[in-house]
Write a protein that holds these residues in place. Structure first.
Motif, PDB file in Angstrom:
ATOM      1  N   HIS A   1       5.449 -16.888  -2.778  1.00 35.77           N
ATOM      2  CA  HIS A   1       6.185 -15.622  -3.566  1.00 35.77           C
ATOM      3  C   HIS A   1       7.682 -15.750  -2.261  1.00 35.77           C
ATOM      4  O   HIS A   1       8.822 -15.751  -3.002  1.00 35.77           O
ATOM      5  N   HIS A   2       7.732 -15.842  -1.361  1.00 40.86           N
ATOM      6  CA  HIS A   2       9.036 -15.916  -0.821  1.00 40.86           C
ATOM      7  C   HIS A   2       9.318 -16.885  -0.037  1.00 40.86           C
ATOM      8  O   HIS A   2      10.293 -15.930  -0.150  1.00 40.86           O
ATOM      9  N   ILE A   3       8.609 -18.047   0.329  1.00 35.74           N
ATOM     10  CA  ILE A   3       8.991 -18.949   0.147  1.00 35.74           C
ATOM     11  C   ILE A   3       9.941 -19.315  -0.955  1.00 35.74           C
ATOM     12  O   ILE A   3      11.062 -19.803  -1.111  1.00 35.74           O
ATOM     13  N   GLY A   4       9.408 -19.001  -2.079  1.00 36.45           N
ATOM     14  CA  GLY A   4      10.306 -18.962  -3.683  1.00 36.45           C
ATOM     15  C   GLY A   4      11.133 -18.318  -3.435  1.00 36.45           C
ATOM     16  O   GLY A   4      12.823 -18.965  -3.532  1.00 36.45           O
ATOM     17  N   ILE A   5      11.155 -17.255  -3.491  1.00 32.40           N
ATOM     18  CA  ILE A   5      12.635 -16.350  -2.675  1.00 32.40           C
ATOM     19  C   ILE A   5      13.956 -16.530  -1.729  1.00 32.40           C
ATOM     20  O   ILE A   5      14.956 -16.960  -2.276  1.00 32.40           O
ATOM     21  N   ILE A   6      13.580 -17.584  -0.870  1.00 32.27           N
ATOM     22  CA  ILE A   6      14.300 -17.649   0.490  1.00 32.27           C
ATOM     23  C   ILE A   6      14.855 -19.006  -0.631  1.00 32.27           C
ATOM     24  O   ILE A   6      16.144 -18.998  -0.470  1.00 32.27           O
ATOM     25  N   ALA A   7      14.588 -19.917  -1.174  1.00 29.33           N
ATOM     26  CA  ALA A   7      14.458 -21.129  -1.899  1.00 29.33           C
ATOM     27  C   ALA A   7      15.701 -20.981  -2.210  1.00 29.33           C
ATOM     28  O   ALA A   7      16.952 -21.739  -2.626  1.00 29.33           O
ATOM     29  N   ILE A   8      16.001 -19.754  -3.055  1.00 26.88           N
ATOM     30  CA  ILE A   8      16.851 -19.627  -4.275  1.00 26.88           C
ATOM     31  C   ILE A   8      17.419 -18.747  -3.441  1.00 26.88           C
ATOM     32  O   ILE A   8      19.091 -19.702  -4.005  1.00 26.88           O
TER      33      ILE A   8
ATOM     34  N   ASN B   1     -27.379 -13.969   1.864  1.00 28.30           N
ATOM     35  CA  ASN B   1     -25.876 -13.597   0.602  1.00 28.30           C
ATOM     36  C   ASN B   1     -25.271 -12.584   1.595  1.00 28.30           C
ATOM     37  O   ASN B   1     -24.408 -12.932   0.682  1.00 28.30           O
ATOM     38  N   GLN B   2     -25.410 -11.718   2.170  1.00 29.63           N
ATOM     39  CA  GLN B   2     -23.794 -11.419   3.459  1.00 29.63           C
ATOM     40  C   GLN B   2     -23.108 -13.009   4.095  1.00 29.63           C
ATOM     41  O   GLN B   2     -21.689 -12.348   3.543  1.00 29.63           O
ATOM     42  N   LEU B   3     -23.722 -13.298   3.793  1.00 30.26           N
ATOM     43  CA  LEU B   3     -22.702 -14.739   4.639  1.00 30.26           C
ATOM     44  C   LEU B   3     -21.669 -14.981   3.150  1.00 30.26           C
ATOM     45  O   LEU B   3     -20.358 -15.687   3.241  1.00 30.26           O
ATOM     46  N   VAL B   4     -22.199 -15.654   1.764  1.00 31.35           N
ATOM     47  CA  VAL B   4     -21.824 -15.981   1.447  1.00 31.35           C
ATOM     48  C   VAL B   4     -21.080 -15.141   0.468  1.00 31.35           C
ATOM     49  O   VAL B   4     -19.427 -15.178   0.089  1.00 31.35           O
ATOM     50  N   LEU B   5     -21.321 -13.556   0.942  1.00 31.17           N
ATOM     51  CA  LEU B   5     -20.279 -12.808  -0.326  1.00 31.17           C
ATOM     52  C   LEU B   5     -18.789 -12.428   1.124  1.00 31.17           C
ATOM     53  O   LEU B   5     -17.785 -12.633   0.317  1.00 31.17           O
ATOM     54  N   SER B   6     -18.767 -12.199   2.614  1.00 29.48           N
ATOM     55  CA  SER B   6     -17.615 -12.858   2.692  1.00 29.48           C
ATOM     56  C   SER B   6     -17.139 -13.890   2.795  1.00 29.48           C
ATOM     57  O   SER B   6     -15.821 -13.745   2.879  1.00 29.48           O
ATOM     58  N   LEU B   7     -17.665 -14.942   2.863  1.00 30.87           N
ATOM     59  CA  LEU B   7     -17.244 -16.630   2.931  1.00 30.87           C
ATOM     60  C   LEU B   7     -16.168 -15.995   1.508  1.00 30.87           C
ATOM     61  O   LEU B   7     -15.012 -16.438   1.608  1.00 30.87           O
ATOM     62  N   ILE B   8     -16.731 -16.193   0.391  1.00 32.21           N
ATOM     63  CA  ILE B   8     -16.076 -15.693  -1.222  1.00 32.21           C
ATOM     64  C   ILE B   8     -14.844 -14.944  -0.697  1.00 32.21           C
ATOM     65  O   ILE B   8     -13.880 -14.383  -1.013  1.00 32.21           O
ATOM     66  N   SER B   9     -15.019 -13.422  -0.310  1.00 32.97           N
ATOM     67  CA  SER B   9     -13.699 -12.034   0.069  1.00 32.97           C
ATOM     68  C   SER B   9     -13.098 -12.852   0.495  1.00 32.97           C
ATOM     69  O   SER B   9     -11.817 -12.830   0.606  1.00 32.97           O
ATOM     70  N   TYR B  10     -13.488 -13.910   2.221  1.00 29.74           N
ATOM     71  CA  TYR B  10     -12.529 -14.050   3.313  1.00 29.74           C
ATOM     72  C   TYR B  10     -11.514 -15.354   2.589  1.00 29.74           C
ATOM     73  O   TYR B  10      -9.866 -15.125   2.160  1.00 29.74           O
ATOM     74  N   ALA B  11     -12.653 -16.241   1.577  1.00 31.59           N
ATOM     75  CA  ALA B  11     -11.314 -17.202   0.859  1.00 31.59           C
ATOM     76  C   ALA B  11     -10.142 -16.680  -0.536  1.00 31.59           C
ATOM     77  O   ALA B  11      -9.401 -16.675  -0.603  1.00 31.59           O
ATOM     78  N   LEU B  12     -11.402 -15.767  -1.549  1.00 29.12           N
ATOM     79  CA  LEU B  12      -9.781 -14.471  -2.250  1.00 29.12           C
ATOM     80  C   LEU B  12      -8.220 -13.934  -1.310  1.00 29.12           C
ATOM     81  O   LEU B  12      -7.748 -14.132  -1.685  1.00 29.12           O
ATOM     82  N   GLY B  13      -9.420 -13.727  -0.153  1.00 29.33           N
ATOM     83  CA  GLY B  13      -7.705 -12.855   0.751  1.00 29.33           C
ATOM     84  C   GLY B  13      -7.153 -14.047   1.445  1.00 29.33           C
ATOM     85  O   GLY B  13      -5.995 -14.234   0.786  1.00 29.33           O
ATOM     86  N   CYS B  14      -7.849 -14.730   1.192  1.00 34.56           N
ATOM     87  CA  CYS B  14      -6.672 -16.250   2.007  1.00 34.56           C
ATOM     88  C   CYS B  14      -5.507 -16.613   0.833  1.00 34.56           C
ATOM     89  O   CYS B  14      -4.320 -16.825   0.558  1.00 34.56           O
ATOM     90  N   ARG B  15      -6.703 -16.917  -0.467  1.00 38.30           N
ATOM     91  CA  ARG B  15      -5.826 -16.819  -1.675  1.00 38.30           C
ATOM     92  C   ARG B  15      -4.694 -16.286  -2.267  1.00 38.30           C
ATOM     93  O   ARG B  15      -3.372 -16.807  -2.348  1.00 38.30           O
ATOM     94  N   THR B  16      -5.160 -14.960  -2.076  1.00 40.65           N
ATOM     95  CA  THR B  16      -3.798 -13.902  -2.407  1.00 40.65           C
ATOM     96  C   THR B  16      -2.561 -13.903  -0.838  1.00 40.65           C
ATOM     97  O   THR B  16      -1.300 -13.883  -1.311  1.00 40.65           O
ATOM     98  N   ARG B  17      -2.399 -14.160   0.800  1.00 37.53           N
ATOM     99  CA  ARG B  17      -1.958 -14.240   1.431  1.00 37.53           C
ATOM    100  C   ARG B  17      -0.864 -15.365   0.965  1.00 37.53           C
ATOM    101  O   ARG B  17      -0.301 -15.679   0.914  1.00 37.53           O
ATOM    102  N   ILE B  18      -1.831 -16.482   0.482  1.00 34.89           N
ATOM    103  CA  ILE B  18      -1.133 -18.295   0.152  1.00 34.89           C
ATOM    104  C   ILE B  18      -0.070 -17.678  -0.916  1.00 34.89           C
ATOM    105  O   ILE B  18       1.036 -18.122  -1.025  1.00 34.89           O
ATOM    106  N   GLU B  19      -0.168 -16.673  -2.068  1.00 32.52           N
ATOM    107  CA  GLU B  19       0.229 -16.565  -3.363  1.00 32.52           C
ATOM    108  C   GLU B  19       1.510 -16.113  -2.832  1.00 32.52           C
ATOM    109  O   GLU B  19       2.255 -15.472  -3.381  1.00 32.52           O
TER     110      GLU B  19
END
Length: 179
Positions: free
Chosen positions: A134-141, A112-130
């Motif tokens: 966003h910053h790449i879009g601003i630079i492109a504009i 349970n702890q492992l799966v929770l940490s993996l899900i949390s990590y993946a959501l954090g990565c997704r947020t960082r990628i988004e």
């Protein structure tokens, strides 16, 4: 029958979602407005403003009718508290279950702890990628705006360095999460 102890003014001051859409010429043209959270509460008008003003009148009538009859009036979604138990069932392939179990045992944590940490990590990565997208879009504009003037190599390198620095900071924080 449930009675309602809130008055018309209370409900009229709430922020019910409004969906506004154009009507086709076949339907007479103009605009259609509705509150999806109040079934049947809808109106139309020649302009978007008129449709919304008419919707406010329809909302007042809809709410008055419901209050007079002691009907349950739904609150807007933003005021509704959704409750989550913190539990859900997940079905996964046996091979993945085995691999997760092996990793959990190696890490000396529960599955349970492992799966929770993996899900949390993946959501954090997704947020960082988004965030980076966003910053790449601003630079492109910015680059497109500067294209006619000819963006200097120095400015472009500065922007790229800024992205690299933010990416490095994001990776450092994500690496502290994993072993």
């Amino acid at each position: 029958m449930k009675t309602n102890n809130r008055d018309l003014e209370f409900y009229m001051n709430l922020n019910y979602k409004i969906i506004l859409s154009p009507l086709s010429d076949v339907d007479g043209g103009g605009w259609f407005a509705e509150h999806p959270e109040l079934p049947g509460c809808q109106s139309d008008g020649e302009t978007p403003e008129e449709a919304i003003a008419n919707l406010m009148e329809a909302r007042s009538a809809w709410l008055s009718f419901a209050i007079e009859r002691g009907k349950e009036i739904p609150l807007p979604k933003e005021y509704q508290v959704e409750e989550y138990s913190g539990k859900f069932t997940l079905r996964l392939p046996k091979s993945l279950h085995r691999k997760l179990s092996e990793v959990a045992k190696k890490e000396e944590v529960s599955l349970n702890q492992l799966v929770l940490s993996l899900i949390s990590y993946a959501l954090g990565c997704r947020t960082r990628i988004e965030h980076m997208e966003h910053h790449i879009g601003i630079i492109a504009i910015h680059a497109q705006e500067q294209e006619s003037e000819g963006i200097s190599e120095e400015v472009l390198q500065g922007l790229i360095s800024s992205i690299d620095e933010q990416w490095s900071r994001a990776n450092k924080s994500s690496n502290s999460f994993t072993r």
